[in-house]
Design a protein around this motif. Structure first.
Motif, PDB file in Angstrom:
ATOM      1  N   GLU A  87      43.553  50.878  58.086  1.00  0.00           N
ATOM      2  CA  GLU A  87      43.763  50.949  56.642  1.00  0.00           C
ATOM      3  C   GLU A  87      43.234  52.227  56.014  1.00  0.00           C
ATOM      4  O   GLU A  87      42.654  52.214  54.928  1.00  0.00           O
ATOM      5  CB  GLU A  87      43.188  49.703  55.960  1.00  0.00           C
ATOM      6  CG  GLU A  87      43.844  48.446  56.497  1.00  0.00           C
ATOM      7  CD  GLU A  87      43.536  47.204  55.683  1.00  0.00           C
ATOM      8  OE1 GLU A  87      42.348  46.970  55.418  1.00  0.00           O
ATOM      9  OE2 GLU A  87      44.474  46.488  55.319  1.00  0.00           O
ATOM     10  N   MET A  88      43.471  53.332  56.728  1.00  0.00           N
ATOM     11  CA  MET A  88      43.150  54.639  56.171  1.00  0.00           C
ATOM     12  C   MET A  88      44.239  55.049  55.185  1.00  0.00           C
ATOM     13  O   MET A  88      43.992  55.786  54.238  1.00  0.00           O
ATOM     14  CB  MET A  88      43.123  55.696  57.284  1.00  0.00           C
ATOM     15  CG  MET A  88      42.026  55.537  58.279  1.00  0.00           C
ATOM     16  SD  MET A  88      40.440  56.019  57.589  1.00  0.00           S
ATOM     17  CE  MET A  88      40.438  57.785  57.971  1.00  0.00           C
ATOM     18  N   LEU A  89      45.444  54.592  55.444  1.00  0.00           N
ATOM     19  CA  LEU A  89      46.613  55.130  54.751  1.00  0.00           C
ATOM     20  C   LEU A  89      47.711  54.079  54.744  1.00  0.00           C
ATOM     21  O   LEU A  89      47.752  53.210  55.609  1.00  0.00           O
ATOM     22  CB  LEU A  89      47.071  56.375  55.526  1.00  0.00           C
ATOM     23  CG  LEU A  89      48.262  57.165  55.059  1.00  0.00           C
ATOM     24  CD1 LEU A  89      47.929  58.655  55.143  1.00  0.00           C
ATOM     25  CD2 LEU A  89      49.478  56.878  55.902  1.00  0.00           C
ATOM     26  N   ALA A  90      48.580  54.139  53.760  1.00  0.00           N
ATOM     27  CA  ALA A  90      49.768  53.287  53.749  1.00  0.00           C
ATOM     28  C   ALA A  90      50.975  54.146  53.417  1.00  0.00           C
ATOM     29  O   ALA A  90      50.857  55.157  52.728  1.00  0.00           O
ATOM     30  CB  ALA A  90      49.609  52.166  52.727  1.00  0.00           C
ATOM     31  N   PHE A  91      52.115  53.719  53.922  1.00  0.00           N
ATOM     32  CA  PHE A  91      53.366  54.410  53.607  1.00  0.00           C
ATOM     33  C   PHE A  91      53.872  53.922  52.253  1.00  0.00           C
ATOM     34  O   PHE A  91      53.445  52.890  51.746  1.00  0.00           O
ATOM     35  CB  PHE A  91      54.415  54.116  54.683  1.00  0.00           C
ATOM     36  CG  PHE A  91      54.134  54.808  55.990  1.00  0.00           C
ATOM     37  CD1 PHE A  91      53.319  55.924  56.057  1.00  0.00           C
ATOM     38  CD2 PHE A  91      54.692  54.325  57.171  1.00  0.00           C
ATOM     39  CE1 PHE A  91      53.072  56.564  57.259  1.00  0.00           C
ATOM     40  CE2 PHE A  91      54.451  54.954  58.390  1.00  0.00           C
ATOM     41  CZ  PHE A  91      53.633  56.070  58.430  1.00  0.00           C
ATOM     42  N   VAL A  99      49.714  56.705  50.613  1.00  0.00           N
ATOM     43  CA  VAL A  99      48.587  56.143  49.877  1.00  0.00           C
ATOM     44  C   VAL A  99      47.313  56.423  50.670  1.00  0.00           C
ATOM     45  O   VAL A  99      47.239  56.105  51.854  1.00  0.00           O
ATOM     46  CB  VAL A  99      48.742  54.617  49.709  1.00  0.00           C
ATOM     47  CG1 VAL A  99      47.570  54.054  48.904  1.00  0.00           C
ATOM     48  CG2 VAL A  99      50.081  54.266  49.082  1.00  0.00           C
ATOM     49  N   TYR A 100      46.347  57.024  50.024  1.00  0.00           N
ATOM     50  CA  TYR A 100      45.036  57.203  50.640  1.00  0.00           C
ATOM     51  C   TYR A 100      44.189  55.988  50.283  1.00  0.00           C
ATOM     52  O   TYR A 100      43.761  55.849  49.139  1.00  0.00           O
ATOM     53  CB  TYR A 100      44.364  58.486  50.150  1.00  0.00           C
ATOM     54  CG  TYR A 100      45.135  59.725  50.515  1.00  0.00           C
ATOM     55  CD1 TYR A 100      44.854  60.413  51.690  1.00  0.00           C
ATOM     56  CD2 TYR A 100      46.162  60.196  49.713  1.00  0.00           C
ATOM     57  CE1 TYR A 100      45.584  61.546  52.050  1.00  0.00           C
ATOM     58  CE2 TYR A 100      46.899  61.327  50.061  1.00  0.00           C
ATOM     59  CZ  TYR A 100      46.604  61.993  51.224  1.00  0.00           C
ATOM     60  OH  TYR A 100      47.321  63.098  51.575  1.00  0.00           O
ATOM     61  N   LEU A 101      43.992  55.120  51.250  1.00  0.00           N
ATOM     62  CA  LEU A 101      43.268  53.873  51.004  1.00  0.00           C
ATOM     63  C   LEU A 101      41.755  54.119  51.043  1.00  0.00           C
ATOM     64  O   LEU A 101      41.304  55.188  51.478  1.00  0.00           O
ATOM     65  CB  LEU A 101      43.713  52.829  52.020  1.00  0.00           C
ATOM     66  CG  LEU A 101      45.160  52.355  51.767  1.00  0.00           C
ATOM     67  CD1 LEU A 101      45.665  51.497  52.916  1.00  0.00           C
ATOM     68  CD2 LEU A 101      45.251  51.579  50.450  1.00  0.00           C
ATOM     69  N   PRO A 102      40.967  53.143  50.581  1.00  0.00           N
ATOM     70  CA  PRO A 102      39.524  53.397  50.436  1.00  0.00           C
ATOM     71  C   PRO A 102      38.826  54.003  51.656  1.00  0.00           C
ATOM     72  O   PRO A 102      38.017  54.917  51.471  1.00  0.00           O
ATOM     73  CB  PRO A 102      38.970  52.011  50.071  1.00  0.00           C
ATOM     74  CG  PRO A 102      40.081  51.388  49.301  1.00  0.00           C
ATOM     75  CD  PRO A 102      41.349  51.846  49.998  1.00  0.00           C
TER      76      PRO A 102
ATOM     77  N   PHE B 180      52.638  48.042  47.470  1.00  0.00           N
ATOM     78  CA  PHE B 180      51.588  47.965  48.485  1.00  0.00           C
ATOM     79  C   PHE B 180      50.835  46.640  48.387  1.00  0.00           C
ATOM     80  O   PHE B 180      50.539  46.007  49.408  1.00  0.00           O
ATOM     81  CB  PHE B 180      50.616  49.144  48.325  1.00  0.00           C
ATOM     82  CG  PHE B 180      49.356  48.992  49.132  1.00  0.00           C
ATOM     83  CD1 PHE B 180      49.357  49.241  50.509  1.00  0.00           C
ATOM     84  CD2 PHE B 180      48.177  48.589  48.536  1.00  0.00           C
ATOM     85  CE1 PHE B 180      48.204  49.078  51.259  1.00  0.00           C
ATOM     86  CE2 PHE B 180      47.013  48.430  49.281  1.00  0.00           C
ATOM     87  CZ  PHE B 180      47.030  48.681  50.655  1.00  0.00           C
ATOM     88  N   TYR B 181      50.537  46.211  47.179  1.00  0.00           N
ATOM     89  CA  TYR B 181      49.796  44.952  47.010  1.00  0.00           C
ATOM     90  C   TYR B 181      50.556  43.777  47.635  1.00  0.00           C
ATOM     91  O   TYR B 181      49.963  42.872  48.214  1.00  0.00           O
ATOM     92  CB  TYR B 181      49.514  44.682  45.520  1.00  0.00           C
ATOM     93  CG  TYR B 181      48.329  45.450  44.967  1.00  0.00           C
ATOM     94  CD1 TYR B 181      48.203  46.822  45.186  1.00  0.00           C
ATOM     95  CD2 TYR B 181      47.326  44.822  44.220  1.00  0.00           C
ATOM     96  CE1 TYR B 181      47.129  47.543  44.687  1.00  0.00           C
ATOM     97  CE2 TYR B 181      46.236  45.535  43.720  1.00  0.00           C
ATOM     98  CZ  TYR B 181      46.153  46.897  43.957  1.00  0.00           C
ATOM     99  OH  TYR B 181      45.074  47.593  43.456  1.00  0.00           O
ATOM    100  N   SER B 182      51.866  43.815  47.486  1.00  0.00           N
ATOM    101  CA  SER B 182      52.651  42.687  48.014  1.00  0.00           C
ATOM    102  C   SER B 182      52.604  42.638  49.539  1.00  0.00           C
ATOM    103  O   SER B 182      52.745  41.575  50.140  1.00  0.00           O
ATOM    104  CB  SER B 182      54.100  42.763  47.519  1.00  0.00           C
ATOM    105  OG  SER B 182      54.806  43.754  48.243  1.00  0.00           O
TER     106      SER B 182
END
Lengths: 574, 574
Positions: A87-91, A99-102, B180-182
């Motif tokens: 969960e470093m990143l999401a498309f 997305v730069y995740l926490p 992303f939340y979904s």
């Protein structure tokens, strides 16, 4: 040429497609959601973290879905799994925008704190310039606009109205800022002017995007300074380069080589470009880690930034000459996070160096069974919380993992996937012995620390992990920087996953020739369909030259007649 | 209706023009700089700071060009002079887009530190979502897109290529994030999900832009959270609102009124909106300071964000019901800096509250004359540096002003212009008495502090300044919140630069009617050409109601037959 390299030389082509064509495009802004919105959820880009997935299966004894591709296998697949599952990143539904995740954004914040503290001491102040740049300003410096024109994203409409002049989304802010500099700088007393901004920039590249490494939008800082003399500008360029190297080496535990870019590779509009170059051992490629440019007086001339010469001896009534200021710009990007992942990660997932780990220590209670009484469990949990308090008071970022329904083994694997540098296990046996059991993420090495020595033992161990991570990566980089003295060794050494130090004439055309001649399909060599097609480019002229250029030494390129000038580092590169 | 109000009711129309029409527009990206680039430098937007200007005149005895418009005069002109001359902000060649210079950006960083520390304790994590939003996502929530469609900036081209689908520059990120939340939220175990981002957003408004208060691009944080229950969501909405109020009241020393927006004024797509409302005494207008929204389940339904009900009692083999999550979003913007300037600033320039002042104390050596020996001056300067060290060790941000060629009087005025909360003067006389002379920015009050008590005396005085600034502004706001019981008093009280508390039916149409009927040109009242044309809108339903609504009490609007429901704060507003 060794076998088995090629599959790992892949381009990390994770996400390079344009979005699918829309069947109908509406400009009313009131279109109803389309069917594909629903479908998108089931695409590959959706990733489910383990607890979520297993929660659907059964409440206890969840299965861990870890990294299924080894790092030595398909690096592209491994990389994608690691950054998504940890969960470093999401498309997103926009290719090349991520997305730069926490977990990754927190690393960025550590970098920000570290760098801000240093540049403030240099008198650099943070500011914020607009996202949009007028086309007039963007075009003022010719080589600059030539370098960026193909990648600029253009805003043409506001609401339903067409703008009278389209606006560029900044690819970098030289031309956004220097109009202000020309107004602000009226006298040598206004120098040096040193501003920095942390922001987002957009470069709408059509090459394959790679999360962190090459994305259409990325985060960075860009420092822009103006000085009276070339010397002052040059001192700063080097100071910033040193700090950039420190961020990589001291925070991210990633070794870099400092040097200067050749003319071919320098920043569009720069006088010269200093660079730090990293290395991804898994593919044997170099990667530009950060750059610090002396812009010389090019932009100052275009933006009319000048002051009267304060040192000129003049007679009564004479006017002082006008001097154009000397400018620098320097930038450090979120690319660094991707380099860290690629250098340290392993088959279990991420490995985060302690100094940038939001959670440095995960404390997992163990030895709790069905037979454990509530009172015993409560006592154990209290003790575990006590350990955390001791660590926090020692300045360690620790977290206790009391998740219900997950076995210790599952938790171990989960913290390993996330790259947490150190795990502490604590159960009734440890309690009886007055110790905690330690498990290093980087080496898997286990040990114990007496509870009484926790507040000194853990910080010491974390520092050791930080140091060992750097030393390991540094040794690996060093062993893959090969001096090559004859052209016949160039491509084979390159293909053995090395970067090369070669004596070079510094000619731009010669560089292009080397790039062409070192590409996969080389005359007189066996052709492998899977062979890497990319040639070697000059990465930098290292400041630390391996040895003096010998008298009469020729350029490495057999087609080049020129004399060698410097040892230049060549390599395949991101 | 009192005279002399109108000129101060002006709309702070500082910069609302579209850029001048270009005679030729090139899409090649290689246009040469146009003549107007050169001319732009001489426009009103260029501002020259004093030292720069005077440097052109003579080297010593510079003249100070301070604020030439009193705050009680043309507020718009005063505001523009203050923010430009104190170098809080600079204009650009793009109307409505501004440069946040170090003195204002540093305030923003103090706000970031303060808020980050608090939300981290709540488990909120920082992240970064893309600047661009696909049109598909942007349109998913109908009332949301209706609220923003007119203001969206659209990217249509990358380099020379037309994009297949145009992209919105985020006006806010609900629709960028909830896809992303979904994916992320699969089970109640994934709740609450609490992400925040600090970023830039663009709202391409065609209304007059006002620096800080209403700009086309601004900086903010936007928090986006998902909860299992309405109750959990509601608790957070209020916690955030309290912290927003704390930023204004504790950091910026600006009083606010907490309340709920009426349906008419709430966020597009929200279930309800909590707000804090500020007040600009110079014009008697309210200003929305920050908002915290409960989005309810609207977005969750559109983005399909749901989990199985964990509390449902089910039999073997039965499936749990799916629950849509409850979402919040909350944002705090750089507008706050403009409110601070407008509330505290005076005829000498900025007044910055100590807690957000980068330089809290300016130390100016005085009493150095042509007769002072080098040795004496050196001794004085050493002592002055000593004072700075003592202050820094006490946690005070202090700076020594040793600029050559500027008189103490010039320096005093310069620090006052910049709003530095406290000035210390120190000369031979002070040295002889073992004191430093203090001068408060807010009250101009002078005093002395024994050198030996500096480390306690200065922090205490700074806290007093902070407190006094807030109390003064708070008293002023309180004295301009008027309960109005009859319609005949509504407009006159409004025109006397007040906001009004009135018993209201909470009807949307009724609100519109009040807005119309309280506009400048009101039937039966004297018409003044300079009269404010803007009507009063509902600012909020204050949580702190002045008194219970009496039984049978009617709505304040004489055209409305409905019963009053609540006391609602109405006012002219930014």
């Amino acid at each position: 040429m060794s076998e088995g390299i090629e599959s790992k030389m892949s381009d990390l082509k994770v996400d390079g497609q344009e979005p699918p064509k829309s069947t109908a495009e509406s400009s009313t802004g009131k279109q109803k959601p389309k069917k594909q919105d629903k479908e998108r959820k089931d695409q590959k880009v959706a990733h489910k973290s383990k607890p979520q997935q297993q929660a659907k299966k059964k409440q206890d004894g969840p299965e861990l879905i870890g990294i299924t591709e080894p790092k030595r296998g398909d690096l592209s697949e491994w990389y994608q799994q690691v950054i998504l599952k940890a969960e470093m990143l999401a498309f997103t539904d926009i290719p090349g925008c991520y997305v730069y995740l926490p977990p990754s954004y927190r690393i960025w914040e550590f970098i920000q704190e570290y760098f801000n503290e240093r540049i403030r001491k240099l008198g650099v102040k943070n500011a914020y310039f607009p996202l949009f740049i007028s086309e007039d300003n963007l075009q003022r410096e010719e080589s600059h606009i030539e370098g960026f024109a193909a990648e600029v994203a253009w805003v043409t409409h506001g609401g339903k109205s067409k703008l009278e002049k389209r606006l560029a989304v900044r690819p970098t802010s030289e031309t956004a800022m220097y109009d202000f500099y020309s107004k602000k700088i009226r006298s040598h007393r206004d120098l040096p002017l040193k501003l920095n901004q942390w922001n987002n920039v957009v470069r709408w590249e059509f090459k394959h995007a790679v999360p962190f490494l090459r994305s259409r939008e990325f985060l960075w800082q860009e420092g822009h300074t103006a000085h009276l003399t070339e010397k002052d500008a040059g001192i700063e360029v080097m100071q910033i380069l040193d700090w950039y190297a420190d961020i990589y080496e001291h925070l991210l535990a990633v070794p870099v080589v400092k040097g200067q870019k050749t003319k071919n590779e320098q920043f569009p509009g720069a006088h010269y470009t200093k660079t730090i170059e990293g290395f991804i051992p898994a593919v044997g490629r170099g990667i530009q880690a950060a750059t610090s440019h002396c812009l010389g007086q090019h932009f100052a001339k275009m933006f009319d930034i000048k002051v009267e010469d304060p040192d000129q001896q003049i007679k009564e009534g004479e006017k002082r000459d006008k001097l154009h200021v000397w400018q620098n710009s320097w930038g450090f990007t979120t690319r660094s996070i991707g380099v860290m992942v690629l250098v340290h990660g392993d088959d279990k997932g991420l490995v985060i160096p302690p100094r940038v780990a939001e959670v440095q220590v995960a404390i997992v209670p163990v030895g709790v069974t069905a037979k454990t009484t509530d009172a015993d469990r409560e006592k154990l949990y209290d003790e575990v919380h006590g350990l955390k308090t001791v660590l926090e008071e020692a300045g360690v970022r620790a977290e206790v993992d009391l998740r219900e329904g997950y076995s210790p083994g599952w938790k171990f694997a989960d913290w390993e996937l996330k790259g947490t540098p150190l795990r502490l296990e604590y159960g009734p046996k440890d309690a009886a012995n007055g110790v905690v059991t330690t498990s290093r993420r980087d080496t898997s090495e286990k040990g114990t620390i007496p509870v009484a020595e926790l507040s000194s033992g853990v910080p010491k161990l974390l520092e050791q992990i930080q140091k060992d991570l750097f030393m390991k990566a540094s040794d690996e980089y060093a062993s893959h920087r090969k001096i090559v003295r004859e052209w016949k060794d160039f491509v084979p050494t390159l293909n053995a996953k090395n970067v090369l130090l070669v004596a070079h004439c510094l000619g731009g055309d010669c560089e292009d020739e080397i790039k062409k001649d070192s590409a996969g399909n080389v005359e007189g060599q066996e052709v492998d369909a899977r062979a890497p097609s990319m040639g070697a480019k000059s990465l930098c002229i290292p400041h630390d030259q391996p040895e003096p250029i010998a008298e009469g030494q020729k350029c490495i390129n057999p087609k080049c007649d020129a004399a060698a000038q410097q040892w230049v580092m060549f390599g395949r590169s991101y």
